[in-house]
Design an enzyme around this catalytic site. Structure first.
Site, mmCIF file in Angstrom:
data_model
loop_
_atom_site.group_PDB
_atom_site.id
_atom_site.type_symbol
_atom_site.label_atom_id
_atom_site.label_comp_id
_atom_site.label_asym_id
_atom_site.label_seq_id
_atom_site.Cartn_x
_atom_site.Cartn_y
_atom_site.Cartn_z
ATOM 1 C CD GLU A 1 8.470 -1.928 3.014
ATOM 2 O OE1 GLU A 1 8.095 -2.321 1.893
ATOM 3 O OE2 GLU A 1 8.311 -0.765 3.436
ATOM 4 C CD GLU B 1 2.189 0.833 3.683
ATOM 5 O OE1 GLU B 1 2.917 -0.140 3.387
ATOM 6 O OE2 GLU B 1 2.133 1.873 3.004
ATOM 7 C CG ASN C 1 4.928 3.217 -0.903
ATOM 8 O OD1 ASN C 1 6.123 3.304 -0.611
ATOM 9 N ND2 ASN C 1 4.503 2.450 -1.899
ATOM 10 C CD GLN D 1 2.372 -4.075 4.580
ATOM 11 O OE1 GLN D 1 1.394 -3.902 5.270
ATOM 12 N NE2 GLN D 1 2.761 -3.150 3.686
ATOM 13 C CE1 TYR E 1 7.344 -6.662 0.251
ATOM 14 C CE2 TYR E 1 8.380 -4.727 -0.704
ATOM 15 C CZ TYR E 1 7.633 -5.313 0.297
ATOM 16 O OH TYR E 1 7.164 -4.566 1.335
ATOM 17 C CG ASN F 1 8.634 3.474 3.212
ATOM 18 O OD1 ASN F 1 9.100 2.401 3.594
ATOM 19 N ND2 ASN F 1 7.891 3.583 2.120
ATOM 20 C CD GLU F 2 10.037 1.134 -0.659
ATOM 21 O OE1 GLU F 2 9.242 1.555 -1.508
ATOM 22 O OE2 GLU F 2 10.202 -0.085 -0.429
#
Ligand code: AHR
Length: 510
Positions: A305, A27, A72, A360, A254, A172-173
């Site tokens: 992720e 990212e 993000n 990542q 996570y 994304n999210e």
């Protein structure tokens, strides 16, 4: 010493392992791109500014696909800012990470870097500030051969042939209030459906038929994690809108251990079993929508992720810095142990999880760390990833174990966590085993119906210090060690002794 039995049978196949299960993620965040993979002037940089020492480690890690550019960051990113002559590219505020984005590195640089690093790109389109047309035009920029303004732009920027990108994340999210342009499930579902439709049309996919480049693999945004108040309703609603166009539903998670937060270690050690439960809920949600849609197609999961994320200290880097030091987690031996269990869970769910990205890749919650102008280091998590990604192929087979369990915030979790894979072409059976108990365990492993097995490799990761880390000064403090190969009785039975808090990997051949 407690004795555990583990059986696996070649005929009990869970599913085939898609190599995209071992993907990763880059990212525009902190020093992932700038000072990570891209650092012009570095002694190891090539003529494009790509760090060849980092590329060498990425190749060693065995990552086949890399998701880009966020995260993000994606939700405020205009891809047009990152293409064309560098001196004309705008410098922007990145509102996701309160940094300055110079746009020196963009889509064309990423594609070139992917080619050199030997990885496939997984691109993401902005569903926050971005429109459906921005999304479709990025597909056109990447995949249309030429003759239109957008595709000719790519050719003028030096890429004559299209990139033919297959994997595309749609946003994304989008369930997260932290996301730029956050939407409700209904709003996102409708927008994602329209984006998916026009992205496919732009790719030349008409009436369900493949375009010249084949069919796009479209990933719609699922829940950011299973602690979201909207989980799993978000996933149901989004799927109901998008089922006919989506190939995969994304999920993120996570896991964290923070002594400062005084969370018991058991919560952390139970991460792999919790991840399995999370996947199970999403599988059920997908099945529910599939039934409702009367669809023959089975949407898969892109766990795009996943990792361990511990840094909880407040930010010290100034606002709007370019390439600030952000989320630079230093992984401990204990983190690697939990990490290996998460990989076992991905393997054990490979029937549904058809792609996954370790989040990542470099510097930002990553297995590889770089120093500006300096060297690279393999973090502790590098090793289980390298070994499992490099060896687990073919199918995952069901393993049945009588492991004892412990209680934690997620319910209960097993002390011995395993995954067994079988590659009939390579005539190999691989076993990855975590021991989360504070004492060693005897494991009697029975691998049935594979053939006359003999052990070919036995690696073990242990450490007297659970918090040991690899640093630039001591880069090999935590590494796996080869063990003496076990005897395989009757070509199927091996007795193993797993040290307390350890990860082991065995390869058998026949
Ligand atoms: O990987 C770091 C961040 O975690 C990503 O930008 C976001 O998608 C997630 O919340």
């Amino acid at each position: 010493m407690k004795k555990i039995k583990i059986f696996a049978d070649a005929n009990l196949v869970i599913g085939d392992i898609d190599k995209h299960l071992f993907g990763s993620f880059l990212e525009h965040l902190g020093r992932a791109v700038y000072e990570g993979i891209y650092e012009p002037g570095h002694p190891a940089a090539d003529k494009d500014g790509f760090r060849t020492d980092v590329i060498a480690l990425i190749r060693e890690l065995g990552v086949p696909i890399v998701r880009y550019p966020g995260g993000n960051f994606l939700s405020g990113y205009n891809w047009r800012d990152g293409v064309g002559p560098r001196e004309k590219r705008p410098v922007r505020l990145d509102l996701a990470w309160f940094s300055t984005e110079s746009n020196e590195f963009g889509t064309d640089e990423f594609m070139k870097w992917c080619r050199i690093a030997g990885v496939e790109p997984m691109m993401a389109v902005n569903m926050g500030t971005g429109t459906i047309s921005d999304a479709a035009q990025l597909v056109e920029y990447c995949n249309h051969p030429g003759g239109t303004t957008i595709s000719e732009m790519r050719r003028a920027n030096g890429a004559d042939a299209p990139y033919n990108v297959r994997y595309w994340c749609i946003g994304n999210e989008m369930d997260g209030p932290w996301q730029i342009g956050h939407l409700s499930a209904d709003e996102y579902g409708k927008k994602a459906l329209e984006a998916a439709k026009v992205m496919r049309w732009t790719n030349g996919e008409m009436d369900g038929r493949a375009g010249a480049n084949g069919k796009l693999k479209l990933i719609v945004s699922g829940s950011s994690n299973h602690e979201m108040p909207t989980f799993p309703e978000w996933d149901r609603v989004v799927l109901e809108h998008t089922y006919r166009e989506a190939d995969l539903l994304s999920m993120h998670r996570y896991y964290m251990y923070s002594a400062a937060r005084k969370r018991p270690l058991e919560d952390f050690l139970g991460s792999a079993d919790d991840m399995a439960e999370y996947i199970g809920t999403l599988k059920a949600t997908i099945e529910y929508v599939r039934a409702k849609e009367r669809s023959k197609k089975r949407v898969g999961i892109s766990f795009d992720e996943w990792n361990i994320w511990t840094v909880t200290a407040p930010r010290t880097e100034p606002l709007w810095k370019r390439a600030p030091h952000l989320l630079e987690d230093v992984y401990t031996f204990q983190d690697a142990l939990v990490f290996a269990g998460l990989m076992n869970t991905l393997l054990n769910n490979c029937d549904a999880v058809r792609a996954a990205c370790l989040a990542q890749l470099v510097n930002v919650i990553a297995p590889i760390m770089t120093k500006k102008g300096g060297g690279v280091v393999r973090q502790t998590s590098f090793y289980p990833f390298r070994t499992i990604a490099g060896n687990a192929s073919g199918d995952t087979v069901r393993a049945i174990s009588d492991s004892d369990t412990f209680e934690n915030m997620f319910g209960s979790a097993r002390y011995i966590n395993e995954a067994v894979t079988h590659d009939a072409k390579k005539r190999e059976v691989c076993v990855s085993l975590c021991n989360y108990a504070q004492e060693s365990r005897e494991v009697s492993l029975e691998l049935r119906s594979f053939g006359d097995l003999r052990a070919a490799e036995y690696l073990e990761m242990t450490s007297p210090d659970l918090f040991a880390v690899n640093t630039f000064d001591a880069p090999e403090t935590v590494v796996p060690h080869a063990r003496e190969l076990p005897e395989v009785k009757n070509g199927s039975r091996a007795a193993l002794k797993l040290p307390a808090m350890s990860w082991s990997f065995l390869k058998f051949v026949y």
